[in-house]
Every structure is written in C-alpha cells, then in structure tokens.
Design an enzyme around this catalytic site. Sequence first.
Site, mmCIF file in Angstrom:
data_model
loop_
_atom_site.group_PDB
_atom_site.id
_atom_site.type_symbol
_atom_site.label_atom_id
_atom_site.label_comp_id
_atom_site.label_asym_id
_atom_site.label_seq_id
_atom_site.Cartn_x
_atom_site.Cartn_y
_atom_site.Cartn_z
ATOM 1 N N GLU A 95 0.889 -1.182 0.000
ATOM 2 C CA GLU A 95 0.000 0.000 0.000
ATOM 3 C C GLU A 95 0.915 1.216 0.000
ATOM 4 O O GLU A 95 1.541 1.517 1.017
ATOM 5 C CB GLU A 95 -0.890 -0.006 1.247
ATOM 6 C CG GLU A 95 -1.874 -1.152 1.313
ATOM 7 C CD GLU A 95 -3.009 -1.031 0.300
ATOM 8 O OE1 GLU A 95 -3.125 0.015 -0.355
ATOM 9 O OE2 GLU A 95 -3.778 -1.999 0.162
ATOM 10 N N CYS A 109 -2.234 9.206 2.751
ATOM 11 C CA CYS A 109 -1.972 8.660 1.413
ATOM 12 C C CYS A 109 -3.086 9.061 0.451
ATOM 13 O O CYS A 109 -2.829 9.335 -0.713
ATOM 14 C CB CYS A 109 -1.824 7.148 1.477
ATOM 15 S SG CYS A 109 -3.216 6.312 2.249
#
Length: 484
Positions: A252, A286
């Site tokens: 990720e 993010c």
Amino acid sequence: MATNGIVKDLDFSSFRNVIDGKLTDTKSTRRAINPATNEQLWPCPVSTPQDVDAAIQAARTAFKSWSKTPLEHRKAQLMALSAAFTALKSEFGELLTKEQGKATFFAEQEVDFGAYWLAGTCALEMPFEVVDDTPDKLVKTRYTPLGVAVGIVPWNFPIMLLCGKIAPAVMTGNCIIVKPSPFTPYCGIKLVELAQKFFPPGVIQVLSGDDSLGPWLTAHAGIDKISFTGSTATGKRVMESASKTLTRVTLELGGNDPAIICSDIDIATVAPQIAAMAFMNSGQICIAIKRIYVHKDIYIPFRDAFVECVKAFKVGNGFEKDVFLGPVQNKLQYDRVKTFLDDVNSSGQKIATGGQVIDTDTSGLFIQPTVIDNPSDDSKIVVEEPFGPVVPLLQWSEEDEVLARANDTDMGLGASVWSKDIDRALRIGESLEVGSVWINEHLGIKPTATFGGQKQSGIGREWGLDGLRGYCNTQTVFLNHRRS
Ligand code: NAD
C-alpha cells in the site's frame, strides 16, 4: 468491567518489544521525538536480528494451534481487543498526539477507527467459492492461512494502519509481527501489549527498532507474508527483498489523488470539504486530496472561498484548543516539504496563501497551510506527492482534457469527482485509473470494503474480502462423485 482492570495495569511510560507473549528488553534503546516540541520521548527498543529470530520462532510455534482455532473464537478475541482499546481511548489518544503531532480530536478519532477496524473486520466471513456443483462434480475454492505475517506501517496513522493489518491477519488464522515506524513506535507497542490479554503468546507480536529492522524482517526466510504500507520507493525495496524467497507481498504505497470539481457544485458547501480533505493530518494522508482541478467557470470564486477556509485553519501543538493542523511529523519529512516551497518560490509560481514554515519558540515542525494558484502541469507540486500541507489548485475546461491530466501520473490510489449531475460524475469517476473513486466525498474507507492502489500506488489489496484473501493460500478442490 474487565476492561477497567486492563486499563489500570498498562503503563503508558515504558515501552518494550512483545515477543512470545512477554515484554522483552533490548540491549539498546532509542527515543523518538515529539514533533510539536522537539522533545525526546521515552526509551523504546532497538531490536536485533536475534529478536527477529525469536519472534518468528514464537510465531511459527503459535501458528500450529492458532490456525486451528474456530473462526468464531478468533473473531470474539478481536472484538474483545476492540472493546478494551476503546476503553483506553483517552490514554492512547494522548500518546498519539505526543508521538505523531495530530490534534487530540483526530488522535481520539484514530483510536475509534482502529477499534472499528478490529471489530468491523469480523463482519466478514472467510471467502469461499463454489465453482461447480453438479451431480457429477463439486469444484470449490477454499482459503487457508499463510502462516507468519509481518505488518510494516508508516508514521501518519500509526494506530489505524496497524489495526488494519492485525485484524485480517489473525481473523484468517495467521500470526503477525508488527513493526511500527521508528518515528512513531509508542502506540503500536502499547496496542500489542494490550493484545496479549486476548491472544495466545506468539499470535500478535511487536518489534520496534531502527532503519535496519524492516530489511531484516522482509528478508527472513521464516515469514510467509509481508503487508507493507509506506512510500513507493520503499515498497520497491520490500518487493525486491521478498523476491528472494517468493514471500507474498501486499504493498500500500504513495498517492497523488485528484479531486475534479465540476461547475455545477455549490461552492459554499464544497470548498470547505475539499479544504479539510486536503489539509487533514497536515496533508500526511496517502489518500488526501493532492491535486484540485476546478472548472474554469467557477475557478476564481472557488479559489477565493477555498483560501478563506485554509486561512481559518489553526496550526499548532495538537494539545491546544481548536488546532486543525499539527506539525509535520518528522524532520526528514519537514525538509522534504520545504523543497516543494523552495521550488514554488524559485519557479515564480503564484501562492494564494501560506508559503512559509512557521518559526516557533518550541522548535516544532510547523508549516503554514499553502495553496498554489494554478501552477503548470509539469511543476513539482503537481507531479510529486508532497505529503505535507501544500496543495495546488488547477483549472480545467473539457472533460476529456481533465481526465487525461488526472490520469497522467504513475500513482493511482484514489480520486473524487464533485458534481450535482451524478451520471456525469460517475462517468468521469469510473474513467479514472485509481483503486478508490469517491463521488461528492473523499477519504471514505471501511474494513469491509476493498482498498488499494493501481499503478505504482500498490500491489494487492487490503480490507474487504480481497484483503482477507491476501492473507490466505488459495486451494481449489475437485471432488468427483462418480469415480470411486
Ligand atoms: P517509508 O516507506 O519511509 O516507511 C514506511 C515503513 O517502512 C516504516 O516502518 C519504515 O521503518 C519501514 N522501512 C523503511 N525502509 C524499509 C525497508 N528497506 N524494508 C522494510 N521496511 C522498511 O514511508 P513513510 O515516510 O513512513 O510514509 C509515507 C508514505 O507512506 C507516503 O508515500 C504515503 O502516501 C504512504 N502511505 C500509503 C498508504 C496506503 O495505504 N497506500 C497509507 C499511508 C501512507
């Protein structure tokens, strides 16, 4: 209440590794730094290769019985951990503000999110597929735990991201060793200490250390799965390391999320939401909004409303009242964000607000929330992920053009489209090359919904059924009813 007993015997001022169910000292320790004050925090472990061996050995032993426990028992233990964690919300929240910098409200919200992930994952059932079921044959696919997982997390959401790895790993019958970021080790260590009240030794362990620890863990032949969250550059190193043993990886990684604002929106409603979702956690998310494409017909009024919202954000120590932006979390990241400001200044781009670091008498790592007014598409602030409180506003006019510009990146984590015309918003949204598309919202995530990136934003998926599959071997069984 049982959880109150647990509250009382956790010491929030001493931090040790948890190996095989025991709090374990290391030969040396280090201290992380409070980014709002530059003060050193408590001593925390510096793990050695021997600690890595010991944790992996304990996990391999624990896996033999943990993988055989009934699914309902594994879920019950996760639910119990979630409840105990919630009972400690203010203690963990305070610790999080000290080590990460985020404001108390957001720190406690992150504890809630972590608890939600621990419990919410349990709403999922183990994946199972019947491919064929005829009088002749049954073909089915079942999923079995991989073994020992390593969960590596960054410093922006030290609790929530850790819970997002622990829950699916242990629910599917794996054991997990978690490694917090060296910048934010404390909450992760304490959470795993708390988990020992509910899980057998070796099922959930924590190792903290310096920059050597991640590579030692990912290179170890005794692990079966790496679940990594962090930067794209480090993700590539993790994958390289895993290639030696063909260890399973989920990555990720970074993002450069666009928000596409159509001309039919209500500016007074949308501008504050976009501002919050770009600057929350000081831009260190993010899936924060990192490129804001505003239709040319409303660009000027939208920009002005947006800038007003950003100017109203209070920046400061997370313990102060009404703070929205805490400090940038660490000096390395602070210096990196400054390179974006330097580039904006040296290339003569227009700054709509902000543009400076904030000098404080506490030496905290504060940067003014900064909005760049319509920079060129090839400027650093558009092309790269700043991961800090600096955001560009860009103008668009045609749908095809804005889609091409939004997709013109190696990143592909999330994107949002804002419009009253839902068909149009969906048409634009579904043409974006990203793992998550939001219409009239951004940042939405759930433990039961698949999450992950396209392109260099990641490989594999976390959460939802796909996330559970990521911690499992796939086994397809062909059962012939007629040939025995
Ligand atoms: P980072 O890659 O520097 O560090 C992440 C973790 O990896 C830390 O625990 C670090 O100690 C460890 N690490 C460093 N080198 C390693 C190596 N060679 N092998 C194994 N582990 C290693 O990232 P960061 O600066 O802590 O976090 C910021 C980045 O994380 C941003 O790019 C952000 O977009 C990304 N991020 C992604 C997600 C997501 O879900 N996609 C979520 C949060 C943050």
